[in-house]
Design a protein around this motif. Sequence first.
Motif, PDB file in Angstrom:
ATOM      1  N   GLY A 165     -48.646 -55.786  -8.493  1.00 19.67           N
ATOM      2  CA  GLY A 165     -47.766 -56.197  -9.580  1.00 19.67           C
ATOM      3  C   GLY A 165     -48.100 -57.558 -10.144  1.00 19.67           C
ATOM      4  N   SER A 166     -49.074 -58.256  -9.569  1.00 16.17           N
ATOM      5  CA  SER A 166     -49.462 -59.585 -10.068  1.00 16.17           C
ATOM      6  C   SER A 166     -50.401 -59.425 -11.248  1.00 16.17           C
ATOM      7  CB  SER A 166     -50.111 -60.400  -8.941  1.00 16.17           C
ATOM      8  OG  SER A 166     -49.195 -60.660  -7.918  1.00 16.17           O
ATOM      9  N   ARG A 167     -49.832 -59.077 -12.386  1.00 14.11           N
ATOM     10  CA  ARG A 167     -50.619 -58.849 -13.595  1.00 14.11           C
ATOM     11  C   ARG A 167     -49.798 -59.237 -14.821  1.00 14.11           C
ATOM     12  NH1 ARG A 167     -53.182 -54.231 -13.308  1.00 14.11           N
ATOM     13  NH2 ARG A 167     -52.980 -54.360 -11.054  1.00 14.11           N
ATOM     14  N   TYR A 168     -50.518 -59.585 -15.885  1.00 12.35           N
ATOM     15  CA  TYR A 168     -49.886 -60.025 -17.128  1.00 12.35           C
ATOM     16  C   TYR A 168     -49.422 -58.849 -17.982  1.00 12.35           C
ATOM     17  CZ  TYR A 168     -49.962 -61.276 -22.084  1.00 12.35           C
ATOM     18  OH  TYR A 168     -49.674 -61.384 -23.417  1.00 12.35           O
ATOM     19  N   SER A 169     -50.240 -57.814 -18.102  1.00  9.26           N
ATOM     20  CA  SER A 169     -49.910 -56.690 -18.966  1.00  9.26           C
ATOM     21  C   SER A 169     -49.510 -55.480 -18.125  1.00  9.26           C
ATOM     22  CB  SER A 169     -51.085 -56.346 -19.885  1.00  9.26           C
ATOM     23  OG  SER A 169     -52.274 -56.162 -19.142  1.00  9.26           O
ATOM     24  N   TYR A 170     -48.649 -54.647 -18.698  1.00 10.89           N
ATOM     25  CA  TYR A 170     -48.107 -53.514 -17.955  1.00 10.89           C
ATOM     26  C   TYR A 170     -49.131 -52.394 -17.824  1.00 10.89           C
ATOM     27  CZ  TYR A 170     -43.406 -55.304 -17.507  1.00 10.89           C
ATOM     28  OH  TYR A 170     -42.312 -56.042 -17.127  1.00 10.89           O
ATOM     29  N   ASP A 171     -49.274 -51.924 -16.564  1.00  8.11           N
ATOM     30  CA  ASP A 171     -50.164 -50.808 -16.251  1.00  8.11           C
ATOM     31  C   ASP A 171     -49.441 -49.824 -15.344  1.00  8.11           C
ATOM     32  OD1 ASP A 171     -52.729 -51.642 -17.508  1.00  8.11           O
ATOM     33  OD2 ASP A 171     -52.563 -53.325 -16.124  1.00  8.11           O
ATOM     34  N   VAL A 172     -49.951 -48.590 -15.326  1.00 11.30           N
ATOM     35  CA  VAL A 172     -49.414 -47.587 -14.420  1.00 11.30           C
ATOM     36  C   VAL A 172     -49.634 -48.048 -12.989  1.00 11.30           C
ATOM     37  CG1 VAL A 172     -49.670 -45.212 -13.598  1.00 11.30           C
ATOM     38  CG2 VAL A 172     -49.765 -45.711 -16.050  1.00 11.30           C
ATOM     39  N   GLY A 173     -48.586 -47.907 -12.157  1.00  8.29           N
ATOM     40  CA  GLY A 173     -48.682 -48.333 -10.769  1.00  8.29           C
ATOM     41  C   GLY A 173     -47.792 -47.491  -9.886  1.00  8.29           C
ATOM     42  N   SER A 174     -47.155 -48.120  -8.919  1.00  2.00           N
ATOM     43  CA  SER A 174     -46.250 -47.450  -7.992  1.00  2.00           C
ATOM     44  C   SER A 174     -44.859 -48.052  -8.131  1.00  2.00           C
ATOM     45  CB  SER A 174     -46.748 -47.610  -6.552  1.00  2.00           C
ATOM     46  OG  SER A 174     -48.085 -47.160  -6.425  1.00  2.00           O
ATOM     47  N   SER A 175     -43.846 -47.257  -7.771  1.00  2.00           N
ATOM     48  CA  SER A 175     -42.466 -47.694  -7.985  1.00  2.00           C
ATOM     49  C   SER A 175     -42.007 -48.741  -6.981  1.00  2.00           C
ATOM     50  CB  SER A 175     -41.524 -46.491  -7.926  1.00  2.00           C
ATOM     51  OG  SER A 175     -41.575 -45.878  -6.646  1.00  2.00           O
ATOM     52  N   GLY A 176     -42.768 -48.957  -5.899  1.00  2.00           N
ATOM     53  CA  GLY A 176     -42.397 -49.953  -4.906  1.00  2.00           C
ATOM     54  C   GLY A 176     -41.663 -49.379  -3.718  1.00  2.00           C
ATOM     55  N   ASP A 177     -41.207 -48.122  -3.811  1.00  2.00           N
ATOM     56  CA  ASP A 177     -40.523 -47.477  -2.693  1.00  2.00           C
ATOM     57  C   ASP A 177     -41.297 -46.252  -2.208  1.00  2.00           C
ATOM     58  OD1 ASP A 177     -40.152 -45.904  -4.883  1.00  2.00           O
ATOM     59  OD2 ASP A 177     -37.960 -45.910  -4.832  1.00  2.00           O
ATOM     60  N   GLY A 178     -42.619 -46.272  -2.437  1.00  4.17           N
ATOM     61  CA  GLY A 178     -43.468 -45.192  -1.961  1.00  4.17           C
ATOM     62  C   GLY A 178     -43.528 -43.978  -2.857  1.00  4.17           C
ATOM     63  N   LEU A 179     -43.038 -44.083  -4.092  1.00  4.70           N
ATOM     64  CA  LEU A 179     -43.018 -42.961  -5.026  1.00  4.70           C
ATOM     65  C   LEU A 179     -43.913 -43.246  -6.230  1.00  4.70           C
ATOM     66  CD1 LEU A 179     -39.174 -42.190  -5.032  1.00  4.70           C
ATOM     67  CD2 LEU A 179     -40.948 -41.112  -3.626  1.00  4.70           C
ATOM     68  N   TYR A 180     -44.341 -42.171  -6.906  1.00  4.88           N
ATOM     69  CA  TYR A 180     -45.083 -42.249  -8.177  1.00  4.88           C
ATOM     70  C   TYR A 180     -46.299 -43.160  -8.053  1.00  4.88           C
ATOM     71  CZ  TYR A 180     -40.441 -40.591  -9.403  1.00  4.88           C
ATOM     72  OH  TYR A 180     -39.243 -39.908  -9.433  1.00  4.88           O
ATOM     73  N   ARG A 181     -47.113 -42.941  -7.043  1.00  5.05           N
ATOM     74  CA  ARG A 181     -48.238 -43.829  -6.728  1.00  5.05           C
ATOM     75  C   ARG A 181     -49.473 -43.386  -7.517  1.00  5.05           C
ATOM     76  NH1 ARG A 181     -49.883 -43.681  -1.408  1.00  5.05           N
ATOM     77  NH2 ARG A 181     -50.521 -45.890  -1.486  1.00  5.05           N
ATOM     78  N   ASN A 182     -49.604 -43.915  -8.733  1.00  6.02           N
ATOM     79  CA  ASN A 182     -50.689 -43.525  -9.632  1.00  6.02           C
ATOM     80  C   ASN A 182     -51.504 -44.729 -10.063  1.00  6.02           C
ATOM     81  OD1 ASN A 182     -50.230 -40.536 -10.175  1.00  6.02           O
ATOM     82  ND2 ASN A 182     -48.197 -41.348 -10.620  1.00  6.02           N
ATOM     83  N   LYS A 183     -52.716 -44.428 -10.559  1.00  5.69           N
ATOM     84  CA  LYS A 183     -53.599 -45.453 -11.112  1.00  5.69           C
ATOM     85  C   LYS A 183     -54.263 -44.928 -12.378  1.00  5.69           C
ATOM     86  CE  LYS A 183     -55.057 -48.070  -7.018  1.00  5.69           C
ATOM     87  NZ  LYS A 183     -56.216 -48.589  -6.251  1.00  5.69           N
ATOM     88  N   GLU A 184     -54.510 -45.835 -13.331  1.00  5.90           N
ATOM     89  CA  GLU A 184     -55.271 -45.502 -14.534  1.00  5.90           C
ATOM     90  C   GLU A 184     -56.764 -45.528 -14.203  1.00  5.90           C
ATOM     91  OE1 GLU A 184     -54.264 -48.362 -17.510  1.00  5.90           O
ATOM     92  OE2 GLU A 184     -52.113 -48.172 -17.170  1.00  5.90           O
ATOM     93  N   ILE A 185     -57.498 -44.494 -14.640  1.00  7.97           N
ATOM     94  CA  ILE A 185     -58.948 -44.487 -14.430  1.00  7.97           C
ATOM     95  C   ILE A 185     -59.647 -43.909 -15.668  1.00  7.97           C
ATOM     96  CG2 ILE A 185     -58.786 -44.279 -11.918  1.00  7.97           C
ATOM     97  CD1 ILE A 185     -59.497 -41.304 -12.218  1.00  7.97           C
ATOM     98  N   ASN A 186     -60.876 -44.371 -15.905  1.00 11.73           N
ATOM     99  CA  ASN A 186     -61.810 -43.758 -16.857  1.00 11.73           C
ATOM    100  C   ASN A 186     -61.171 -43.505 -18.228  1.00 11.73           C
ATOM    101  OD1 ASN A 186     -63.614 -43.730 -14.701  1.00 11.73           O
ATOM    102  ND2 ASN A 186     -63.032 -41.645 -14.114  1.00 11.73           N
TER     103      ASN A 186
END
Length: 376
Positions: A165-186
């Motif tokens: 979460g240490s980022r300036y602009s919003y990106d797809v990530g995880s909800s923090g409680d172990g759910l929706y654990r995704n990453k942007e690729i390619n």
Amino acid sequence: MVLLFMAMPVLSLFAQDKPELHVGGALRFNYNLSSWKEGQKKRGGDFGYDVFRINAKAKYKGVKLNAEYRLYSEGFGGGMLKQGWLGYDFTPENNLQIGLTQVPFGITQYNSHNWFFSLNYYMGLEDDHDMGLKYTHNGEEWLYAVAFFKNAEELGFGSNSDVSGSRYSYDVGSSGDGLYRNKEINQLNLKVARKFEGNNSHHILGVSAQYGGIYNLDTENTGDHWALAGHYELTAGRWNAKAQASKYKYNTENPTGQTNDVIAMTAYGAPYLVAAEATTYTLGVAYTLPVEWGPISSLQFYDDFGYMDKKMDDFHDSYMNVTGVLITAGNVYTYIDAAQGKNQPWLGPVWTDALAAGTPDADWEMRFNINIGYYF
């Protein structure tokens, strides 16, 4: 594009004998008073540290460096690299960048005039920066950019590491409680804009598109996402107007039991949920008034409006409107904003679900904000 980048040393159109280095930065403080924070209202708001940043630009034999590092408080993500890229100008109109660079989507650099940006920023569609390659042509009549981003800022480098979460602009990530654990690729991006000159006016009309993968850390399957936008910017004398319509959709491969109707996004150390499909509309107008009031040289008055139309019928739409003025006094820039929001996480009492399911019959909330920055 990789071959072009490797060939840079043999291109000498703009090579110079002596290296150039420019270092700058900013120190900003912030005051805010929020309608939904009872304790804050009783004490008349809060005034404190916002950010200290360092900017570095360098150039030698045509190869350029552009980097910006920001230090926020620990509660807002701490230290983070906003941007950092190597570049080369093949001609004054043609440039290649590699590294953490701005995604060419919609009106850039900003689709807004105020300190809060537009509603698009909070779902990763304004002033987003990702890791990849970008080629830009910016001529008298045409502007176009094509880019490939391997991923967003990667800080963990593990096989199963959540997005930081240490980022300036919003990106797809995880909800923090172990759910929706995704990453942007390619991700691929394409932007094309046409410039028009009128009587004391300048117009830019364009379209943008992006398409990429969404990798789920739990299922190890890859979905996809796409976004389209049409945008227009007008500058006429002291007036400026920005309008954009954007459509996006995320098709995730979440584990059984986790809905695909929302995604998690993160920045500033705190994730929240966002509707997986929506259309956004933004419109901003500004007027700049030159003045001679001691050190004050100009006042820019503006209003920026945003609306998020969520695809799911049982989700409640989001709104944002910021009215304010930017005061310029030498190197000091002060934003005075009345920021109003409805189902907007930064402008209301609901954080996690505001941009996702939202709240039925949510009230409009307001944050009165003053941001004072010395830029050097």
